[in-house]
Structures are given as structure tokens and as C-alpha cells.
Design a protein around this motif. Sequence first.
Motif, PDB file in Angstrom:
ATOM      1  N   GLY A   1      18.522   4.570 -20.014  1.00  0.00           N
ATOM      2  CA  GLY A   1      19.378   5.013 -18.913  1.00  0.00           C
ATOM      3  C   GLY A   1      18.635   5.344 -17.636  1.00  0.00           C
ATOM      4  O   GLY A   1      19.245   5.631 -16.617  1.00  0.00           O
ATOM      5  N   GLU A   2      17.294   5.312 -17.676  1.00  0.00           N
ATOM      6  CA  GLU A   2      16.526   5.741 -16.495  1.00  0.00           C
ATOM      7  C   GLU A   2      15.596   4.680 -15.939  1.00  0.00           C
ATOM      8  O   GLU A   2      15.161   4.774 -14.804  1.00  0.00           O
ATOM      9  N   TYR A   3      15.259   3.701 -16.771  1.00  0.00           N
ATOM     10  CA  TYR A   3      14.233   2.753 -16.327  1.00  0.00           C
ATOM     11  C   TYR A   3      14.798   1.722 -15.339  1.00  0.00           C
ATOM     12  O   TYR A   3      16.002   1.488 -15.276  1.00  0.00           O
ATOM     13  N   LEU A   4      13.859   1.175 -14.566  1.00  0.00           N
ATOM     14  CA  LEU A   4      14.215   0.118 -13.620  1.00  0.00           C
ATOM     15  C   LEU A   4      13.888  -1.227 -14.254  1.00  0.00           C
ATOM     16  O   LEU A   4      12.835  -1.369 -14.867  1.00  0.00           O
ATOM     17  N   VAL A   5      14.787  -2.181 -14.094  1.00  0.00           N
ATOM     18  CA  VAL A   5      14.460  -3.531 -14.542  1.00  0.00           C
ATOM     19  C   VAL A   5      14.208  -4.371 -13.297  1.00  0.00           C
ATOM     20  O   VAL A   5      15.049  -4.437 -12.403  1.00  0.00           O
ATOM     21  N   VAL A   6      13.009  -4.932 -13.216  1.00  0.00           N
ATOM     22  CA  VAL A   6      12.694  -5.869 -12.137  1.00  0.00           C
ATOM     23  C   VAL A   6      12.716  -7.264 -12.752  1.00  0.00           C
ATOM     24  O   VAL A   6      12.126  -7.488 -13.802  1.00  0.00           O
ATOM     25  N   VAL A   7      13.435  -8.171 -12.125  1.00  0.00           N
ATOM     26  CA  VAL A   7      13.492  -9.534 -12.643  1.00  0.00           C
ATOM     27  C   VAL A   7      12.925 -10.466 -11.588  1.00  0.00           C
ATOM     28  O   VAL A   7      13.283 -10.364 -10.412  1.00  0.00           O
ATOM     29  N   ASP A   8      12.007 -11.353 -11.987  1.00  0.00           N
ATOM     30  CA  ASP A   8      11.730 -12.476 -11.097  1.00  0.00           C
ATOM     31  C   ASP A   8      12.001 -13.759 -11.857  1.00  0.00           C
ATOM     32  O   ASP A   8      11.786 -13.851 -13.051  1.00  0.00           O
ATOM     33  N   GLY A   9      12.553 -14.725 -11.144  1.00  0.00           N
ATOM     34  CA  GLY A   9      12.956 -15.971 -11.773  1.00  0.00           C
ATOM     35  C   GLY A   9      14.431 -15.995 -12.087  1.00  0.00           C
ATOM     36  O   GLY A   9      15.050 -14.963 -12.349  1.00  0.00           O
ATOM     37  N   SER A  10      15.000 -17.193 -12.028  1.00  0.00           N
ATOM     38  CA  SER A  10      16.400 -17.365 -12.429  1.00  0.00           C
ATOM     39  C   SER A  10      16.424 -17.566 -13.939  1.00  0.00           C
ATOM     40  O   SER A  10      15.378 -17.554 -14.590  1.00  0.00           O
ATOM     41  N   LEU A  11      17.601 -17.733 -14.503  1.00  0.00           N
ATOM     42  CA  LEU A  11      17.669 -17.970 -15.946  1.00  0.00           C
ATOM     43  C   LEU A  11      18.846 -18.879 -16.266  1.00  0.00           C
ATOM     44  O   LEU A  11      19.828 -18.896 -15.525  1.00  0.00           O
ATOM     45  N   PRO A  12      18.724 -19.659 -17.356  1.00  0.00           N
ATOM     46  CA  PRO A  12      19.852 -20.520 -17.723  1.00  0.00           C
ATOM     47  C   PRO A  12      21.078 -19.663 -18.024  1.00  0.00           C
ATOM     48  O   PRO A  12      20.976 -18.672 -18.746  1.00  0.00           O
ATOM     49  N   GLY A  13      22.199 -19.997 -17.438  1.00  0.00           N
ATOM     50  CA  GLY A  13      23.416 -19.220 -17.613  1.00  0.00           C
ATOM     51  C   GLY A  13      23.926 -19.270 -19.038  1.00  0.00           C
ATOM     52  O   GLY A  13      23.400 -20.018 -19.874  1.00  0.00           O
ATOM     53  N   PRO A  14      24.946 -18.466 -19.340  1.00  0.00           N
ATOM     54  CA  PRO A  14      25.444 -18.405 -20.723  1.00  0.00           C
ATOM     55  C   PRO A  14      25.975 -19.754 -21.199  1.00  0.00           C
ATOM     56  O   PRO A  14      25.948 -20.041 -22.401  1.00  0.00           O
ATOM     57  N   GLY A  15      26.422 -20.602 -20.287  1.00  0.00           N
ATOM     58  CA  GLY A  15      26.962 -21.897 -20.700  1.00  0.00           C
ATOM     59  C   GLY A  15      25.896 -22.977 -20.817  1.00  0.00           C
ATOM     60  O   GLY A  15      26.167 -24.072 -21.297  1.00  0.00           O
ATOM     61  N   ALA A  16      24.674 -22.666 -20.354  1.00  0.00           N
ATOM     62  CA  ALA A  16      23.627 -23.686 -20.334  1.00  0.00           C
ATOM     63  C   ALA A  16      22.835 -23.676 -21.628  1.00  0.00           C
ATOM     64  O   ALA A  16      22.968 -22.769 -22.446  1.00  0.00           O
ATOM     65  N   ASN A  17      21.994 -24.697 -21.802  1.00  0.00           N
ATOM     66  CA  ASN A  17      21.127 -24.766 -22.968  1.00  0.00           C
ATOM     67  C   ASN A  17      20.068 -23.670 -22.855  1.00  0.00           C
ATOM     68  O   ASN A  17      19.232 -23.711 -21.960  1.00  0.00           O
ATOM     69  N   PRO A  18      20.090 -22.671 -23.758  1.00  0.00           N
ATOM     70  CA  PRO A  18      19.140 -21.561 -23.639  1.00  0.00           C
ATOM     71  C   PRO A  18      17.702 -22.014 -23.842  1.00  0.00           C
ATOM     72  O   PRO A  18      16.766 -21.310 -23.461  1.00  0.00           O
ATOM     73  N   GLY A  19      17.532 -23.180 -24.418  1.00  0.00           N
ATOM     74  CA  GLY A  19      16.189 -23.671 -24.710  1.00  0.00           C
ATOM     75  C   GLY A  19      15.358 -23.959 -23.481  1.00  0.00           C
ATOM     76  O   GLY A  19      14.139 -24.140 -23.570  1.00  0.00           O
ATOM     77  N   TYR A  20      15.972 -24.000 -22.301  1.00  0.00           N
ATOM     78  CA  TYR A  20      15.198 -24.278 -21.095  1.00  0.00           C
ATOM     79  C   TYR A  20      14.201 -23.169 -20.783  1.00  0.00           C
ATOM     80  O   TYR A  20      13.221 -23.403 -20.097  1.00  0.00           O
ATOM     81  N   SER A  21      14.490 -21.955 -21.232  1.00  0.00           N
ATOM     82  CA  SER A  21      13.536 -20.868 -20.972  1.00  0.00           C
ATOM     83  C   SER A  21      13.737 -19.757 -22.001  1.00  0.00           C
ATOM     84  O   SER A  21      14.800 -19.133 -22.048  1.00  0.00           O
ATOM     85  N   THR A  22      12.709 -19.570 -22.804  1.00  0.00           N
ATOM     86  CA  THR A  22      12.777 -18.512 -23.822  1.00  0.00           C
ATOM     87  C   THR A  22      11.489 -17.713 -23.804  1.00  0.00           C
ATOM     88  O   THR A  22      10.456 -18.196 -23.329  1.00  0.00           O
ATOM     89  N   ILE A  23      11.579 -16.490 -24.272  1.00  0.00           N
ATOM     90  CA  ILE A  23      10.381 -15.659 -24.427  1.00  0.00           C
ATOM     91  C   ILE A  23      10.408 -15.113 -25.848  1.00  0.00           C
ATOM     92  O   ILE A  23      11.399 -14.496 -26.257  1.00  0.00           O
ATOM     93  N   ALA A  24       9.349 -15.364 -26.584  1.00  0.00           N
ATOM     94  CA  ALA A  24       9.241 -14.919 -27.975  1.00  0.00           C
ATOM     95  C   ALA A  24      10.473 -15.353 -28.778  1.00  0.00           C
ATOM     96  O   ALA A  24      10.982 -14.602 -29.601  1.00  0.00           O
ATOM     97  N   GLY A  25      10.961 -16.557 -28.474  1.00  0.00           N
ATOM     98  CA  GLY A  25      12.104 -17.080 -29.213  1.00  0.00           C
ATOM     99  C   GLY A  25      13.438 -16.500 -28.791  1.00  0.00           C
ATOM    100  O   GLY A  25      14.476 -16.843 -29.334  1.00  0.00           O
ATOM    101  N   VAL A  26      13.425 -15.607 -27.794  1.00  0.00           N
ATOM    102  CA  VAL A  26      14.670 -15.007 -27.323  1.00  0.00           C
ATOM    103  C   VAL A  26      15.055 -15.691 -26.007  1.00  0.00           C
ATOM    104  O   VAL A  26      14.202 -15.882 -25.128  1.00  0.00           O
ATOM    105  N   SER A  27      16.301 -16.073 -25.882  1.00  0.00           N
ATOM    106  CA  SER A  27      16.719 -16.727 -24.645  1.00  0.00           C
ATOM    107  C   SER A  27      16.663 -15.724 -23.489  1.00  0.00           C
ATOM    108  O   SER A  27      16.810 -14.516 -23.683  1.00  0.00           O
ATOM    109  N   ASN A  28      16.425 -16.224 -22.300  1.00  0.00           N
ATOM    110  CA  ASN A  28      16.359 -15.369 -21.117  1.00  0.00           C
ATOM    111  C   ASN A  28      17.641 -14.574 -20.964  1.00  0.00           C
ATOM    112  O   ASN A  28      17.632 -13.396 -20.619  1.00  0.00           O
TER     113      ASN A  28
END
Lengths: 383, 220
Positions: free
Chosen positions: A132-159
Amino acid sequence: MASSHHQPTDGRPAPPRQPDAQPSLGEILRRNGVSRRGFLKFCAATASMMALPPSMAPAIAKTLETARRPSVIWLSFQECTGCTESLTRSFAPTVENLILDTISLDYHHTLQAAAGEAAEQAREAAMQANMGEYLVVVDGSLPGPGANPGYSTIAGVSNYDMLMDTVKGAAAVVAVGTCAAFGGLPKADPNPSGAVAVQDLVKDKPVINVSGCPPVPMVITGVLAQFLTFGKLPELDQYNRPRAFFGQAIHDRCYRRPFYDKGLFAESFDDEGAKKGWCLYRLGCKGPMTYNACATMKWNGGTSWPVEAGAPCLGCSEPDFWDAGGFYKALSVPPGKPGDTLLAAGAAGAAVGLAAGVMGRRKVKAAAKAHRTVTADELEQKL
Amino acid sequence: MITPMEFLMWTKGPLFQLALTIFALGLLARLVEIFVLGRAHNYAVPRGSAVVGGLRTLYKRFHTDPGTFKSAPFDVVVGIIWHTGFIIALLLFIPHVELIKSTFGIAWPALPNPVVDAITAITLLGLLAALAHRLLHPVKKFLSTPGDYVIWAVTFLPLLTGYLAYHRVINPYPLALGLHILTVEVFLIVLPFTKLTHIFTVWLARYYNGATFGRKGVQS
């Protein structure tokens, strides 16, 4: 002791936060050799950047001095690391840099030593410890929910899954760079990976867009400083960008503007006009439609900025700037070949006109041919 | 939903091509038809040169007829002001010269922006005055058709949107610029099919008038 306020680079979960045990920002800055004078200068600059009266600088200094390290989780998705480069590759350790050092950057691919499972554990641990207190900084876009998640994953988790999971306990989300803010290069036509921006997905948390490709380092730290100082989000423009940095067009603050107004232009990159520093509009400068702080804050510690170096503004802090026509085509110039269209349509029009004219003439001739003359006698007989 | 940039690229790209196509096709069709139809053959012996008479009138119509000025000074003064302003804003604004250069391959020097800005403001006021006069003058009001008001709007909007875009009154900028280009495209599309065609046909009419009189030897 050290483990309580250093990044958990060994992969062990971070210990629970103990605010009182942590050194304040002021202490850390002093420890790093930043003078009181240098720190106050930074505070004054921050105040002016945020369009606050100079009298606010001491207040900023006071708050920053005692500010505790907020936990920051930095997520890198479809990006080029340029934003991180911008932030970290300054000429000398600046106050901005140290401000960034003093936030508890608990997870950042490029800057953390941990890798793989250990790194992911660090992220989860930071989330739990600062829920509830931390800041999330994001750089980079990500494949949307309708897109193939395989285009970008980290540790097997979709962006997508990682963002939505991380954002759940965040106080706010800062989208750093044009990719995170507006989709950027990955979203450029034809957008093969179905890339979307952070604000397209995160609807229930405040999202601050710090656009630019990359953003001016001082803008990134300025936004963080403002969050630290006031504990609230800055005033945002229609694109959710801090108005203090994105409130004015490059064109309106450009030192070459007088040449634009006088009609003095560089026509090529090495002509007399270019050497004299005339306006770069004809070389494709997108300054008139670009809102950013480059013209006022400059780059590389205030050394210079693209237009000063003789390169037209590409408009990199604006949505869809990749698809805004050619980088080196003047803003008012349309894409394609309008001259050819005009010629072809004109020729077709001339043919239509010719046909209509010929038909009209024929009609006149036919009418003349069909014209029967009558004599006065014939007319009288009819009466 | 369409983004402002997509809107701008749509107006700059496909819609601009479409507008240019309709404009060029319609205008050339009308002009060529007028040329091909030609004029009725005059069997009388010429008393002067038709060409000289035509060219003279082409120029002399720029001089205001004293009788017209006396009976309608407002129309003459305001008409000259906004027509001149419109042409200056259209042809001597730097971004417009760039557009013309990319379309026709020719360019000329432009005026400094603050000058064009001031002229645009005067032109906008002139057009507003013209509209007010049309609405308040009983004879003009009687003679005005709905089409006249539409053409007034079609002429006014490109100037207005350009002025607002220049002063960043509409945000974001791609939307402002897109709106400006869109209104110009409407202007281009209706030009060949409405009284706006006079931009081109006025020169033909002047020449033909002058030529007729020149041939007859009228000393004008």
C-alpha cells in the motif's frame, strides 16, 4: 545494519520496514558528500520546476531532509534500458542521482545484482513489506491482455500479469519513458506485439506519465522528489504528465524561436543557416507540438539539448510520435506525394471537363442544325 | 477510440489526398469545360485588340469603381481587407509555404509570424463584420441564401482554427492542427462546386469582359 537499508541483492527477502531505524535522506546525502548548499540549490530548482514560489524551497528541504526511503519497484518491460541509462549515466554524481540512490530501489533488472528466482523473490518481499505504500516505476510498454503474452515475459511471468500483480499494493505508478506512458516504439504501427501503455491497464491507481525517449533525468528525479516532499501526486496535464515539466511546448521555450518568427531557417544540416543556428522547422523539428522540459532544463547536467546540438526535435515525449510522419519532414508537410495526387486528379478533371465541353458544343451545333427558319408569312398563317 | 495523433495523421494523410483529388478533379473539370465551350463567334470586324482589352480589365478591376464605393463603402473596404488578409495568411505563412513546396515543388519567402498573426486577427474581425453586416442590412439579409452562410463558415473556420492552433488555445496540439487541416479540407472539397469557385473564375470573367469590350474598341 547494512541489510536494513540496502538493496537485497543476495536474494533474501527484505526485512520488514522500520522507518525509525532508517537514515533520512538528509543524512544519506551528507554521508555522500553533498553539501548543505548543494542540497538547498537542488531544493530551489525543484521548487521552481514545480512552479512553486521560492519561499517553498526551505519547506522542500526540510521535508526531504527528514524523508524516509520509500520502497520503489522498477519494472522493465518492452524497453531498451535507455530510460535507466538516462537516469544513471550523468557526468558526475549529482544530487538527483543521490536522491535516487536514497530511495529503496528494491527491484530493478539493470541495477540489481540478483538474478532469476532471487530477483523475483526480492520483488515479492518488497511488495509484502511495503504493502500500500511502495511506488511502482515502469519503463517499457507491454503486450495487452488480448495479445500474445509470449512477446515479453520475465521469469516465465507475462508482463501483464506481473504489472497487475505488482500494482495491486502500490501507492502510485510512475510510467517512465514514452513506451510506458504511451506505448512508444513497440506500439508503433503495425504494433506486432499488441503493445499498450501502463495507463491503458492500470485504472484504479494514480498513474503519472514521465514521457520522453528517454525523459530528462531531472524530470524523473523531480517527480520522485515531489512525491517525497508532498506525499501526493503533482498536477498533471491531459496526458497525465506533471504540468511543471510538460506544461510548455519546446517551440515556445526554444532559444531558436526568434529565427522561426523572423523566417530564418536552416535548409539542410550543413548550410549557412545551420551554421548560424537558425530555426530547424524546415528540417522537421516537432517542437511546436512537443511538450517537454528539454529547452529549459537541457541535458547532460545542463550542457546542451538536441536542438542546441543542431538536431530537430523528434517529438519523443508525445503519444504516437513514431507514427507522426517523417522525423525530418516539416510538421506541416503531409505524408505521401500530394503533388502526384493533384496532377492525376487534375488530369482526370481536365478529361471530364473536355468531355462536358465537347458535349455542350455538340448540343449547340445540333440545336443550330435543327433550327428551322420561318418567314413572316408562315407566322401569320399560324395566327 | 481515435487518438489526437491518429486524427492528425488521418487529416494530413488519406483525407488530405481525398480533398486534393476532389478539388483538382472538380476545379479542372469546370475550368476546362468553360474553355472548351468557348464563346460565340463574333462576325463583326474588330475595332481593337481583344487580348489587350482583356488583360487591361484583368488589372483595372482592382481599382474600386467610385459609384460602387459611394453606394456600398462598407462592402468595398471590409471586402478588400479580409480578402487581402486571407490571401496573405494562406500564401505567406511559413508552414503554408512549406506545404506548398512539398506539393508543388515551388516556394517563396514568407512573412514573419507575428505579422501573419496580426493580419489573421484583422481578417477574422473583417469576416465577423461582414457576417454582422449581412445579418443587419435588410437588403443583404433578404438576398442571402443558406448557402451564403455556409460558405461564410467554410471560409471563416480555417482561419479561426489556424489562429487557435497558433496560440495553443485548443489542446492537445495534434488535435488543434488536425482540426485546422480538416476545415481546410472542407474548404477544398466544396470550392469547385460553390461560389468559392470565383477564386479562379473571377479572372476568366474579367478577361472575357475586357476582351469583348476591347474587340469593340471601347476606351476603358
